[in-house]
Design an enzyme around this catalytic site. Structure first.
Site, PDB file in Angstrom:
ATOM      1  CE  LYS A  25      -1.678   2.566   3.116  1.00  0.00           C
ATOM      2  NZ  LYS A  25      -1.513   3.887   2.413  1.00  0.00           N
ATOM      3  N   GLY A  44      -4.607   3.558  -0.813  1.00  0.00           N
ATOM      4  CA  GLY A  44      -5.627   3.877   0.169  1.00  0.00           C
ATOM      5  C   GLY A  44      -5.086   4.742   1.286  1.00  0.00           C
ATOM      6  N   GLY A  52      -4.203   5.845   5.163  1.00  0.00           N
ATOM      7  CA  GLY A  52      -3.696   5.161   6.339  1.00  0.00           C
ATOM      8  C   GLY A  52      -4.757   4.790   7.355  1.00  0.00           C
ATOM      9  N   PRO A  53      -5.656   5.726   7.727  1.00  0.00           N
ATOM     10  CG  PRO A  53      -6.354   7.779   8.572  1.00  0.00           C
ATOM     11  CD  PRO A  53      -5.640   7.172   7.409  1.00  0.00           C
ATOM     12  N   GLY A  77      -4.570   1.283   5.807  1.00  0.00           N
ATOM     13  CA  GLY A  77      -3.448   0.962   6.671  1.00  0.00           C
ATOM     14  C   GLY A  77      -3.887   0.327   7.970  1.00  0.00           C
ATOM     15  CD  GLU A  88      13.287   4.945   7.289  1.00  0.00           C
ATOM     16  OE1 GLU A  88      13.358   5.956   8.038  1.00  0.00           O
ATOM     17  OE2 GLU A  88      13.074   5.007   6.069  1.00  0.00           O
ATOM     18  CB  CYS A 142      13.506   9.798   7.124  1.00  0.00           C
ATOM     19  SG  CYS A 142      14.297   8.460   6.199  1.00  0.00           S
TER      20      CYS A 142
END
Length: 472
Positions: free
Chosen positions: A170, A201, A203-204, A207, A245, A279
């Site tokens: 995803k 899609g 995350g809420p 995921g 990560e 990051c």
């Protein structure tokens, strides 16, 4: 692209069950370029069921069979290389040159590294009278962010497939085009149906459903620390393996014996790569207090030399990914000013020549107080904070005083001193004097930067269970 409105499930491109769509906007023009389907919980169930059904056969495949398919996928990836780079420029605004030289290249590098790791892996060894076996963990849900679309997708997919796992991927809805094309390449490579499944899609919704799903054995996420915490909580009830990560706020320690001009310029360029959307970006530049003025002038010159503009052109920086991210960066720049950091160059708003698109001024703050907002929060944009330190111990203290522990950077003329300091930094990776990224070296962090390691042999190990069979 043929399959922008479909999911790849069970070896076929299928229409979504849900009706939600995400409006994908080119960040350079603010114009809509696609409407992407957003998976419902029912779509997730279909994808997981396909992966579960395919697992028994795929885990029984030989190493040689998996190598044939991965090598074929690498060949197809290389043939589609320029197309993948162009898609990443369109979907997230990456400068075209950077898309070709970095964004597409890292996907190739991870496929090559996974193939090498699989070639070297024996999966079985005898310890006395006990057979130690490494076996695929099972169905793996892979959640990836928008900032390095091929890097963060392929670094998970390649070792998972190499290990004999089946996958539900995803990727982020903010950079889905390249990932959809990658799914087409997996299909063309001839992996058995259900081994690789691809959905897009939120995350809420998607995921969360993947993290909670009882038929998912492992979930690997790259994203914000907030997202990683949410996934870990959702996964806890089923005690599945979770690797993460997550965020970072890496310190770049410029020691007194370093060439200041070289170190500062390189530090700015490393921080501003990919428009600061990385990051491990060295966003905290630690400089000797007595050389702050000189360092600030050098950093300003490096930032002001960078050109910002349409990513298809010969520029250094394009836009950031979307309006939400742009507004967050602006709020953090404003917080830096409000809290008393000295704005050396850049600042709020778009560059004057760019009235449209989510462009950020390359920004340098000096005399930044350790513990202030811009010294602690991950900005994820082209903003660097110069923080003064006293002695070497003070620099190490400041570097370690963070909730994050992804990477650290050291600039010095003394390699032994650098290694001594590196051993004291509570981070997963240390880069000395501009050392480069390595697809075969472990990648991951300490503290709230996550757990587990990706890349090469370490990435392969994340997708394996260990079994001991005793007796002759």
């Amino acid at each position: 692209m043929r399959n922008i409105d479909r999911f790849f499930i069970g070896g076929a491109w299928t229409a979504p069950l849900g009706t939600d769509r995400h409006r994908l906007v080119n960040p350079a023009t603010e114009e809509e370029i696609a409407a992407i389907p957003m998976a419902s919980a029912e779509d997730v169930d279909r994808a997981v069921a396909a992966a579960r059904a395919a697992f028994e056969g795929w885990q029984a495949s030989s190493k040689e069979e998996r190598l044939v398919l991965l090598r074929r996928l690498l060949d197809l990836y290389n043939a589609a290389y320029d197309e993948l780079a162009e898609l990443m420029t369109r979907e997230m605004g990456t400068v075209a040159r950077f898309s070709r030289e970095a964004q597409a290249w890292v996907g190739r590098a991870h496929l090559e590294a996974a193939i090498e790791a699989l070639e070297a892996e024996s999966f079985e060894e005898m310890r006395g009278s006990t057979l130690i076996s490494k076996e695929p963990i099972g169905v793996c849900a892979l959640i990836t962010p928008w900032n390095w679309p091929m890097n963060q997708l392929v670094v998970k997919v390649a070792p998972a497939l190499a290990a004999g796992c089946t996958v539900v991927a995803k990727p982020s809805e903010f950079s889905p085009l390249s990932s959809i094309r990658f799914a087409e390449l997996v299909e063309a490579a001839g992996f058995p149906p259900g081994v690789y499944n691809h959905i897009t899609g939120a995350g809420p919704v998607a995921g969360e459903a993947l993290a909670r799903h009882p038929d998912v054995d492992m979930i690997s996420i790259t994203g914000s620390t907030r997202a990683g915490i949410a996934v870990a909580r959702a996964a806890a009830d089923t005690v599945k393996r979770v690797t993460q990560e997550l965020g970072g706020k890496s310190a770049n320690i410029i020691l007194r014996d370093a060439d200041l001009a070289t170190a500062v310029r390189q530090g700015v360029l490393d921080c501003f790569g990919n428009a600061g959307q990385a990051c491990k970006a060295p966003a905290r530049m630690l400089v000797p207090a007595e050389r702050m003025e000189e360092a600030a002038a050098l950093a300003a010159a490096a930032a002001e030399a960078l050109t910002v503009g349409a990513p298809e052109g010969e520029v250094d920086l394009g836009p950031v990914v979307n309006e939400s991210q742009w507004r967050r960066i602006q709020s953090l720049i404003e917080a830096g000013i409000a809290e008393g950091a000295r704005l050396v160059t850049g600042g709020p708003g778009r560059p004057d020549h760019l009235p449209r698109g989510w462009y950020v001024r390359p920004t340098v703050f000096a005399d930044v107080a350790h513990g202030s907002t811009i010294a602690t929060e991950e900005i994820f944009g082209p903003v660097v904070a110069l923080i003064p330190y006293g002695d070497e111990e003070d620099a190490i203290r400041i570097a370690n005083d963070s909730i994050y522990g992804l990477a650290g950077y050291i600039q010095t003329g003394d390699p032994e001193k650098a290694r001594r300091i590196a051993r004291r930094l509570r981070v997963g990776m240390v880069y000395i004097n501009g050392a480069g990224w390595d697809a075969r070296a472990p990648f991951g962090g300490y503290k709230q930067s996550g757990n587990g390691r990706e890349h090469g042999a370490w990435g392969l190990a994340d997708y394996l269970e260990t079994k001991a069979t005793a007796g002759l």
